[in-house]
Design a protein around this motif. Sequence first.
Motif, PDB file in Angstrom:
ATOM      1  N   VAL A   1       0.840  -1.510   0.115  1.00 56.10           N
ATOM      2  CA  VAL A   1      -0.141   0.196   0.187  1.00 56.10           C
ATOM      3  C   VAL A   1       0.839   0.913   0.103  1.00 56.10           C
ATOM      4  O   VAL A   1       0.632   2.305  -0.769  1.00 56.10           O
ATOM      5  N   LEU A   2       2.019   0.948   0.446  1.00 54.49           N
ATOM      6  CA  LEU A   2       3.112   2.081   0.849  1.00 54.49           C
ATOM      7  C   LEU A   2       3.627   2.761  -0.338  1.00 54.49           C
ATOM      8  O   LEU A   2       3.461   3.759  -0.778  1.00 54.49           O
ATOM      9  N   ALA A   3       3.704   1.496  -1.032  1.00 53.88           N
ATOM     10  CA  ALA A   3       4.400   1.527  -2.574  1.00 53.88           C
ATOM     11  C   ALA A   3       4.063   2.497  -3.471  1.00 53.88           C
ATOM     12  O   ALA A   3       3.936   2.922  -4.185  1.00 53.88           O
TER      13      ALA A   3
ATOM     14  N   LEU B   1       2.276   7.099  -6.275  1.00 49.31           N
ATOM     15  CA  LEU B   1       0.967   8.079  -6.398  1.00 49.31           C
ATOM     16  C   LEU B   1       1.617   9.806  -5.761  1.00 49.31           C
ATOM     17  O   LEU B   1       1.299  10.833  -6.848  1.00 49.31           O
ATOM     18  N   VAL B   2       2.595   9.552  -5.721  1.00 53.43           N
ATOM     19  CA  VAL B   2       3.529  11.117  -5.125  1.00 53.43           C
ATOM     20  C   VAL B   2       3.886  10.896  -6.483  1.00 53.43           C
ATOM     21  O   VAL B   2       3.797  12.440  -7.081  1.00 53.43           O
TER      22      VAL B   2
ATOM     23  N   ILE C   1      -4.215  12.080  -1.374  1.00 54.37           N
ATOM     24  CA  ILE C   1      -4.114  10.994  -1.060  1.00 54.37           C
ATOM     25  C   ILE C   1      -3.347   9.829  -0.384  1.00 54.37           C
ATOM     26  O   ILE C   1      -3.572   8.976   0.067  1.00 54.37           O
ATOM     27  N   SER C   2      -2.023  10.787  -1.519  1.00 57.19           N
ATOM     28  CA  SER C   2      -0.747   9.451  -0.593  1.00 57.19           C
ATOM     29  C   SER C   2      -0.261   9.874   1.217  1.00 57.19           C
ATOM     30  O   SER C   2      -0.225   8.911   1.400  1.00 57.19           O
ATOM     31  N   LEU C   3      -0.999  11.140   1.272  1.00 55.60           N
ATOM     32  CA  LEU C   3      -0.602  11.865   2.845  1.00 55.60           C
ATOM     33  C   LEU C   3      -1.957  10.881   3.472  1.00 55.60           C
ATOM     34  O   LEU C   3      -1.260  10.868   4.679  1.00 55.60           O
TER      35      LEU C   3
ATOM     36  N   LEU D   1      11.571   4.901  -2.909  1.00 53.81           N
ATOM     37  CA  LEU D   1      12.110   5.682  -4.103  1.00 53.81           C
ATOM     38  C   LEU D   1      12.132   5.374  -4.697  1.00 53.81           C
ATOM     39  O   LEU D   1      11.489   5.610  -5.637  1.00 53.81           O
ATOM     40  N   LEU D   2      11.966   3.663  -3.989  1.00 58.01           N
ATOM     41  CA  LEU D   2      11.975   2.984  -6.199  1.00 58.01           C
ATOM     42  C   LEU D   2      10.828   3.140  -7.334  1.00 58.01           C
ATOM     43  O   LEU D   2      10.546   3.180  -8.245  1.00 58.01           O
ATOM     44  N   PHE D   3       9.682   3.591  -6.288  1.00 58.18           N
ATOM     45  CA  PHE D   3       8.126   3.069  -6.916  1.00 58.18           C
ATOM     46  C   PHE D   3       7.621   4.969  -6.956  1.00 58.18           C
ATOM     47  O   PHE D   3       6.509   5.113  -7.867  1.00 58.18           O
ATOM     48  N   VAL D   4       8.752   5.800  -6.904  1.00 53.86           N
ATOM     49  CA  VAL D   4       8.458   7.135  -7.635  1.00 53.86           C
ATOM     50  C   VAL D   4       8.172   7.366  -8.583  1.00 53.86           C
ATOM     51  O   VAL D   4       7.507   7.836  -9.605  1.00 53.86           O
TER      52      VAL D   4
END
Length: 279
Positions: free
Chosen positions: A11-13, A18-19, A32-34, A239-242
């Motif tokens: 979920v955090l990924a 989304l960030v 939404i990410s927040l 960070l890789l998912f950003v």
Amino acid sequence: MDTISLWQLAVLAAASTLVGFSKTAVSGANTISLAVFAAVLPARESTGVLLPILIAGDLLAVRVYRRHAHWPTLLRLFPAVAVGVVAGTLFMLWADDAAVRTSIGAILLFMTGVTLWRRRIAEQEAGEQKTEEQKTEKEAETETETGAGADGGGEGRGGGGTGRTAARGYGVLGGFTTMVANAGGPVMSLYLLSAGFRKLGFLGTSAWFFLIVNVSKVPFSVGLGLIDARSLLLDACLLLFVLPGAYLGRVCVDRINQKVFDRIVIGATVVGGLQLLLI
């Protein structure tokens, strides 16, 4: 910070992706990410984990939109933002998770209401101006036909935009909310929309704004204990998912209609504010 499960990490990924998307396409979607980070992690600790991810997204956004920033707007905002950041730091010294979520959610919804009201007033003024211009044109045509001649049009209306007082208000709120819960994005999105920024100017100005502000927040966050070795370890995994989110946003932004863009920003702000209040 306790050990998180695999599904929580997933979920955090997704929220980290989304960030990236929000930094290069729809800035308000970042709320939404927040809300996701605040739901999965303790609210206070989630701000420290999210900050490096936001900075990574800011770097990508600046790389893409660096030429579209409006620096006079940024320079006008920064002094007020600094006041807000200091106020947010003082607030974080005593606020618990519930106070953080409730305060930010209420501020976001209030600012959305103010912006919608301002936009409605602006639309009414634009409609009245258009009616007056049409009336002036008809009068000029009549005078020309009768040989009377016309002595110029009316005065041009000053840019709607927002004044210094509004910039200070939004700046303080933006600084406060970004320090308390990394929620300055919606506040600044509403300011830039009310100031009449188009997509590229909006994205370029907000990209530079948040890169500078978020980097300046790091010492405060470290001092408050929000960023530590454990939070940075989790950041290294996320960070890789950003990057894919940022790429997707860059592809989509040119296909988003301006009105749709504005509605998405406001809609995402409302959703984020409600989530913060209801979590």
